[in-house]
Design a protein around this motif. Structure first.
Motif, PDB file in Angstrom:
ATOM      1  N   GLU A  36       0.870  -1.190   0.000  1.00 21.40           N
ATOM      2  CA  GLU A  36       0.000   0.000   0.000  1.00 21.40           C
ATOM      3  C   GLU A  36       0.896   1.225   0.000  1.00 21.40           C
ATOM      4  O   GLU A  36       1.706   1.404   0.925  1.00 21.40           O
ATOM      5  N   GLY A  37       0.767   2.069  -1.024  1.00 24.89           N
ATOM      6  CA  GLY A  37       1.636   3.235  -1.055  1.00 24.89           C
ATOM      7  C   GLY A  37       1.427   4.061  -2.297  1.00 24.89           C
ATOM      8  O   GLY A  37       0.373   3.998  -2.953  1.00 24.89           O
ATOM      9  N   LEU A  38       2.464   4.836  -2.617  1.00 26.44           N
ATOM     10  CA  LEU A  38       2.438   5.718  -3.782  1.00 26.44           C
ATOM     11  C   LEU A  38       3.733   5.549  -4.555  1.00 26.44           C
ATOM     12  O   LEU A  38       4.794   5.311  -3.968  1.00 26.44           O
ATOM     13  N   GLY A 106      -1.226   5.353  -7.295  1.00 22.81           N
ATOM     14  CA  GLY A 106      -1.446   4.552  -6.100  1.00 22.81           C
ATOM     15  C   GLY A 106      -0.932   3.128  -6.274  1.00 22.81           C
ATOM     16  O   GLY A 106      -0.920   2.583  -7.385  1.00 22.81           O
ATOM     17  N   ILE A 107      -0.489   2.536  -5.165  1.00 17.98           N
ATOM     18  CA  ILE A 107      -0.129   1.110  -5.139  1.00 17.98           C
ATOM     19  C   ILE A 107      -1.101   0.424  -4.175  1.00 17.98           C
ATOM     20  O   ILE A 107      -1.202   0.832  -3.012  1.00 17.98           O
ATOM     21  N   ILE A 138       7.115   4.806  -2.100  1.00 18.09           N
ATOM     22  CA  ILE A 138       7.065   4.757  -0.629  1.00 18.09           C
ATOM     23  C   ILE A 138       5.766   4.088  -0.199  1.00 18.09           C
ATOM     24  O   ILE A 138       4.751   4.158  -0.903  1.00 18.09           O
ATOM     25  N   GLY A 139       5.808   3.408   0.946  1.00 15.36           N
ATOM     26  CA  GLY A 139       4.609   2.749   1.456  1.00 15.36           C
ATOM     27  C   GLY A 139       4.975   1.655   2.417  1.00 15.36           C
ATOM     28  O   GLY A 139       6.043   1.666   3.012  1.00 15.36           O
ATOM     29  N   GLU A 140       4.119   0.659   2.505  1.00 12.78           N
ATOM     30  CA  GLU A 140       4.335  -0.390   3.492  1.00 12.78           C
ATOM     31  C   GLU A 140       3.900  -1.732   2.930  1.00 12.78           C
ATOM     32  O   GLU A 140       2.980  -1.782   2.102  1.00 12.78           O
TER      33      GLU A 140
ATOM     34  N   MET B   1       2.042   2.891   9.325  1.00 12.40           N
ATOM     35  CA  MET B   1       1.397   3.665   8.261  1.00 12.40           C
ATOM     36  C   MET B   1      -0.043   3.209   8.080  1.00 12.40           C
ATOM     37  O   MET B   1      -0.324   2.020   8.079  1.00 12.40           O
ATOM     38  N   SER B   3      -3.550   3.456   5.578  1.00 15.51           N
ATOM     39  CA  SER B   3      -3.939   3.799   4.207  1.00 15.51           C
ATOM     40  C   SER B   3      -5.425   3.550   4.008  1.00 15.51           C
ATOM     41  O   SER B   3      -6.039   2.774   4.757  1.00 15.51           O
ATOM     42  N   LEU B  40      -4.015  11.207  -2.739  1.00 19.92           N
ATOM     43  CA  LEU B  40      -3.969  11.259  -4.207  1.00 19.92           C
ATOM     44  C   LEU B  40      -5.390  11.058  -4.719  1.00 19.92           C
ATOM     45  O   LEU B  40      -6.073  10.112  -4.302  1.00 19.92           O
ATOM     46  N   LEU B 134      -9.915   7.317  -8.475  1.00 21.69           N
ATOM     47  CA  LEU B 134      -9.246   6.685  -7.342  1.00 21.69           C
ATOM     48  C   LEU B 134      -8.921   7.714  -6.268  1.00 21.69           C
ATOM     49  O   LEU B 134      -8.386   8.786  -6.566  1.00 21.69           O
ATOM     50  N   LYS B 136      -6.631   7.650  -2.913  1.00 22.93           N
ATOM     51  CA  LYS B 136      -5.648   6.843  -2.181  1.00 22.93           C
ATOM     52  C   LYS B 136      -5.027   7.713  -1.094  1.00 22.93           C
ATOM     53  O   LYS B 136      -4.395   8.733  -1.394  1.00 22.93           O
ATOM     54  N   ILE B 138      -2.524   7.942   2.250  1.00 24.13           N
ATOM     55  CA  ILE B 138      -1.495   7.293   3.083  1.00 24.13           C
ATOM     56  C   ILE B 138      -0.996   8.280   4.124  1.00 24.13           C
ATOM     57  O   ILE B 138      -0.997   9.493   3.907  1.00 24.13           O
TER      58      ILE B 138
ATOM     59  N   LEU C  38       8.638  11.876   0.340  1.00 19.49           N
ATOM     60  CA  LEU C  38       8.109  12.748  -0.709  1.00 19.49           C
ATOM     61  C   LEU C  38       7.847  14.132  -0.115  1.00 19.49           C
ATOM     62  O   LEU C  38       7.461  14.247   1.050  1.00 19.49           O
TER      63      LEU C  38
END
Lengths: 140, 140, 140
Positions: A36-38, A106-107, A138-140, B1, B3, B40, B134, B136, B138, C38
């Motif tokens: 989950e991230g960007l 987005g992820i 970046i994310g987790e 984190m 999300s 986002l 979308l 998103k 975080i 970011l």
């Protein structure tokens, strides 16, 4: 937090061309392990764009003609002040503003979260030399 | 984190229209529980935009006329190569590049961090069918 | 996750001008202590842009003339519906869409991850009053 940073090298032999970055970005997202991230994808040079649109060659030709209408190539010092500095690429600095510098995607569940026709491209407006694109996840 | 991921369904009955996403995005930020982070918001379709500007109908009419000047609708195969593929929406792919695909907004103290007149909109350029946006989020 | 939030106050005495934000953003990234992350930099007002391009005054003059061609200033109520509301800044709302609202920049090893010529600017399209820019940093 996890992150992955990668610079992609581009080397477009023409002055202007559109090049897919899609698979490389998708692979880097998988490699990052981020669920989950960007992901930020940006041109590191100011005469190029990263954008998302259709993977259809006719549309790419349309963009090229359209951008040439909005901001024509003109190496002379008359049209663009920028080209009085010895440069000939003022048009490229304009075209890049229309198409944009970057995309943020987005992820979700470890994958690029995109619509059915979204495709990530690099748009070179002043090629014939090496340039870079940054992929920052970046994310987790 | 933390999300939060949400796809919003759009269904604009006209070819072109501007629709507010503002309250929905604000509600999702509250629902996410994120206090400090980023959201986002992007069109998942390549003939639509998400943008931030004034919530003033006169301005929205101005945008529509302006985009039509910059990239006119023309279903014929003459103007746009893209419309030789059986499509009639090449203009929409151009208009979307001017208005942009996405916005990224800061989240501070659990809320959208926006200026006094900033309002989040969806711009449909080729409607009369279901499309998605979308959201998103975080942060922490 | 670390974050840093800062509003920068702008006060441009002219109607239109380009102002560097580069050093202030770089300093805030250092202050944040974020090593990987970011940074979002966005205009909080809808008649201004944040963009990345060349730090070259001739190019900035070119942009100004080009944007005036694409969306001319016209305070009269004839050209822009928006200017029938008592405003005179409809052109500014258009110009800002071409140049964009925001940039998102990667942070790597505690620094802005930028190409050699990338420079962060504020573009005021309707100045002579105080406005804000948001800098939002997230990462670790």
């Amino acid at each position: 937090m996890k992150s992955l940073t990668k610079e992609l090298w581009m080397n477009v032999p023409e002055r202007r061309a559109i090049v897919s970055l899609h698979q490389e970005v998708a692979d880097l997202v998988a490699e990052s392990g981020v669920q989950e991230g960007l992901v930020l994808v940006n041109a590191m040079h100011i005469t190029a764009s990263v954008f998302i649109n259709d993977n259809e060659p006719g549309l790419h030709r349309d963009y090229d003609r359209w951008l040439e209408e909005l901001a024509p190539f003109d190496a002379s010092p008359e049209r663009y002040h920028h080209n009085r500095t010895g440069e000939d690429n003022a048009d490229a600095h304009h075209k890049r503003q229309v198409m944009g510098r970057e995309v943020v995607v987005g992820i979700t569940d470890g994958k690029l979260h995109l619509g059915p026709w979204e495709h990530i491209f690099y748009y070179e407006f002043d090629g014939r030399r090496r340039k870079r694109v940054l992929v920052k996840i970046i994310g987790e």
